[in-house]
Design a protein around this motif. Structure first.
Motif, short mmCIF file in Angstrom:
data_model
loop_
_atom_site.label_atom_id
_atom_site.label_comp_id
_atom_site.label_asym_id
_atom_site.label_seq_id
_atom_site.Cartn_x
_atom_site.Cartn_y
_atom_site.Cartn_z
N UNK A 1 0.87 -1.17 0.00
CA UNK A 1 0.00 0.00 0.00
C UNK A 1 0.91 1.22 0.00
N UNK A 2 0.77 2.07 -1.00
CA UNK A 2 1.59 3.28 -1.08
C UNK A 2 0.68 4.49 -0.88
N UNK A 3 0.98 5.28 0.13
CA UNK A 3 0.20 6.48 0.44
C UNK A 3 0.83 7.68 -0.26
N UNK A 4 0.05 8.33 -1.12
CA UNK A 4 0.49 9.52 -1.85
C UNK A 4 -0.34 10.70 -1.36
N UNK A 5 0.32 11.73 -0.90
CA UNK A 5 -0.37 12.92 -0.42
C UNK A 5 -0.24 14.06 -1.43
N UNK A 6 -1.34 14.76 -1.67
CA UNK A 6 -1.32 15.85 -2.64
C UNK A 6 -1.99 17.08 -2.03
N UNK A 7 -1.43 18.24 -2.35
CA UNK A 7 -2.02 19.50 -1.90
C UNK A 7 -2.35 20.33 -3.14
N UNK A 8 -1.47 21.22 -3.55
CA UNK A 8 -1.72 22.05 -4.74
C UNK A 8 -0.56 21.94 -5.72
N UNK A 9 -0.13 20.70 -5.98
CA UNK A 9 1.03 20.50 -6.86
C UNK A 9 0.73 20.80 -8.32
N UNK B 1 -2.61 2.21 -4.39
CA UNK B 1 -2.15 3.57 -4.10
C UNK B 1 -3.30 4.33 -3.46
N UNK B 2 -3.09 4.81 -2.25
CA UNK B 2 -4.08 5.62 -1.56
C UNK B 2 -3.71 7.08 -1.76
N UNK B 3 -4.50 7.79 -2.56
CA UNK B 3 -4.21 9.18 -2.92
C UNK B 3 -5.04 10.08 -2.01
N UNK C 1 0.21 -5.71 2.90
CA UNK C 1 1.03 -6.29 3.97
C UNK C 1 2.12 -5.32 4.39
N UNK C 2 2.57 -4.48 3.44
CA UNK C 2 3.59 -3.46 3.71
C UNK C 2 3.09 -2.10 3.25
N UNK C 3 3.50 -1.05 3.96
CA UNK C 3 3.07 0.31 3.69
C UNK C 3 4.28 1.18 3.38
#
Length: 335
Positions: A6-14, A35-37, A82-84
């Motif tokens: 699981x890959x966490x991607x954070x976005x603001x005002x890119x 992918x958790x956006x 299983x992995x983050x």
């Protein structure tokens, strides 16, 4: 079926640069991931770009702007892998990253955490090894990728010197859940506390050989690393939160690791003080000295220990940072 990563991607005002992370993730040769956006109060341009991707592996989480820590924390309970791991929206992973990390995990009996080297692209497009490459070079000399039990403590001081960067760790989800590992909300320089938390709790770790992320320094973007405002003071509060957390952990008894942690935190504080705007420098120095005046005696023992002297001598920036600490220590505190 649950994905492996699981890959966490954070976005603001890119804006247009928000495609960088997603494009690199969807191009991975290893495909068993989600992918958790997290849309952290994104503007309309960024939101349109993020929602334009049609891939069943993408999960969108929308919240009002509450900061990077809040965005990551919001996504963690939704991770099914299983992995983050973590990646900012305008950074990338080379297409071999998940394959390389997966191979390290499987060949080493699924350790709690995998640390990976990275690359740094400076504002003039100069490609460099990330700041902690010397630590990964050390592990290469050991001719061994994974460490368990007493081996973890034996190499803990080196692990602590790995940069507290969110993209350089792949963590077993069960470890995150068991110890409720989270980022400190409302704070910049949040990676320091999370980094120390992972290291304090892990019982095994491995080091992957290939670079697994690329961090970009950019013109015209309000990155923490390019700012000079009062958010620099958050580095002080997070540093002392981290010292308190580490002091309460069983790993505090490892004096070499504790000395390395202290120095690494003060390396970041030194950099923040050097880069803070001149109008805020007095405030930074004042807040730092006020916090140092409350330093627990247990940390004073670490500062005066042989392990601290050894650590100062072992890293090429150690002497400079230790002098910086002593120069800021309020008079009358040293015993």
């Amino acid at each position: 079926m649950k994905p492996f990563f699981s890959c966490i991607v954070t976005a603001f005002n890119e804006g247009p640069t928000s495609v960088v992370a997603l494009d690199s993730l969807l191009a991975q040769t290893f495909t068993d991931f989600e992918v958790l956006v997290v849309h952290d109060g994104v503007d309309k341009i960024t939101e349109k770009i993020l929602l334009s991707y049609q891939d069943s592996r993408l999960v969108h989480i929308i919240q009002t702007n509450d900061g990077l820590s809040s965005a990551r924390n919001r996504a963690i309970p939704h991770c099914r892998g299983e992995y983050v791991c973590f990646l900012d929206a305008d950074d990338l992973r080379p297409n071999w990253a998940f394959d390389s990390i997966y191979a390290t995990i499987i060949s080493n009996n699924k350790p709690d955490c995998i640390f990976s080297p990275g690359l740094l692209v400076e504002v003039r497009n100069e490609v460099l090894p990330f700041y902690d490459q010397s630590v990964f070079n050390y592990f290469k000399t050991l001719d061994k990728a994974a460490f368990r039990g007493i081996e973890v403590d034996a190499h803990l001081a080196k692990v602590v010197l790995i940069e507290p960067q969110s993209a350089n760790k792949t963590i077993k989800k069960s470890l995150i859940d068991r110890y409720k590992l989270r980022y400190p909300t409302g704070q910049f320089y949040e990676d320091s506390l999370f980094h120390a938390g992972v290291i304090a709790c892990m019982e095994s770790f491995a080091v992957s050989a290939l670079p697994a992320f690329t961090y970009f320094r950019r013109y015209g973007r309000a990155q923490i690393t390019s700012g000079s405002g009062l958010n620099r003071l958050d580095a002080i509060s997070v540093a002392f939160m981290t010292l308190e957390y580490w002091q309460q952990s069983a790993r505090f008894s490892n004096k070499a690791a504790s000395a390395a942690l202290f120095l690494n935190l003060f390396k970041n504080l030194h950099w923040c003080q050097e880069s803070v705007a001149h109008m805020h420098r007095y405030n930074f120095e004042y807040v730092l000295r006020q916090n140092l005046s409350t330093l627990n005696n247990k940390w004073l023992n670490i500062i005066e220990s042989k392990e601290m002297i050894d650590t100062v001598e072992q890293v090429n920036w150690g002497s400079n940072i230790f002098s910086y600490f002593k120069n800021n220590m309020p008079k009358g505190i040293n015993r």
